[in-house]
Design an enzyme around this catalytic site. Structure first.
Site, PDB file in Angstrom:
ATOM      1  N   TYR A  18      44.378  40.223  36.531  1.00  0.00           N
ATOM      2  CA  TYR A  18      44.034  39.172  37.333  1.00  0.00           C
ATOM      3  C   TYR A  18      43.877  39.783  38.698  1.00  0.00           C
ATOM      4  O   TYR A  18      43.058  39.601  39.500  1.00  0.00           O
ATOM      5  CB  TYR A  18      44.961  38.134  36.819  1.00  0.00           C
ATOM      6  CG  TYR A  18      44.263  36.786  37.515  1.00  0.00           C
ATOM      7  CD1 TYR A  18      43.357  35.930  36.867  1.00  0.00           C
ATOM      8  CD2 TYR A  18      44.818  36.319  39.055  1.00  0.00           C
ATOM      9  CE1 TYR A  18      42.835  34.856  37.315  1.00  0.00           C
ATOM     10  CE2 TYR A  18      44.042  35.394  39.502  1.00  0.00           C
ATOM     11  CZ  TYR A  18      43.235  34.436  38.866  1.00  0.00           C
ATOM     12  OH  TYR A  18      42.745  33.237  39.250  1.00  0.00           O
ATOM     13  N   HIS A  22      40.458  40.406  40.897  1.00  0.00           N
ATOM     14  CA  HIS A  22      40.484  39.827  42.245  1.00  0.00           C
ATOM     15  C   HIS A  22      40.628  40.581  43.544  1.00  0.00           C
ATOM     16  O   HIS A  22      40.158  40.261  44.696  1.00  0.00           O
ATOM     17  CB  HIS A  22      41.432  38.675  42.213  1.00  0.00           C
ATOM     18  CG  HIS A  22      41.148  37.536  41.601  1.00  0.00           C
ATOM     19  ND1 HIS A  22      41.204  37.194  40.244  1.00  0.00           N
ATOM     20  CD2 HIS A  22      40.501  36.267  41.906  1.00  0.00           C
ATOM     21  CE1 HIS A  22      40.747  36.149  39.718  1.00  0.00           C
ATOM     22  NE2 HIS A  22      40.394  35.494  40.729  1.00  0.00           N
TER      23      HIS A  22
END
Length: 109
Positions: A18, A22
């Site tokens: 994640y 990002h």
């Protein structure tokens, strides 16, 4: 301008991925966020609880329409297909929501 906040869980085994995705959000996704009248958008991670907190400021005039336009965008749908399996929505979220909305209880400019 209106401020929005939301929370969602993050699967512990997905934290590194994640953060990685990002760190390099796709330019088309960033452009759609801006086209949807979202400014000052941030996502924060709280460990060890593995909660994500998202905050943004909406500067448009029709939040529902702008969010629908974002949801209809094919590139954004691809991005969500990458991110959503990493997330763990809260059981207490409103029906139909993925991220659980929050109530603003204090603000200082």
């Amino acid at each position: 301008m209106k401020r929005y906040g939301a929370v969602i869980g993050l699967k512990p085994e997905q934290i590194a991925d994640y953060k990685r995705v990002h760190a390099a959000v796709w330019p088309d996704v960033l452009a759609q966020i801006k086209a949807s009248n979202i400014k000052n958008y941030s996502i924060f991670l709280r460990e060890p609880e593995n909660l994500l907190f998202a905050y943004y400021e909406y500067v448009g005039t029709d939040h529902d329409a702008d969010m629908a336009a974002m949801a209809a965008d094919p590139r954004t749908q691809e991005w969500w297909a990458v991110c959503m399996p990493m997330q763990a929505p809260l059981a207490t979220r409103a029906e139909g929501d993925w991220w659980a909305g929050t109530e603003e209880v204090f603000h200082l400019d």
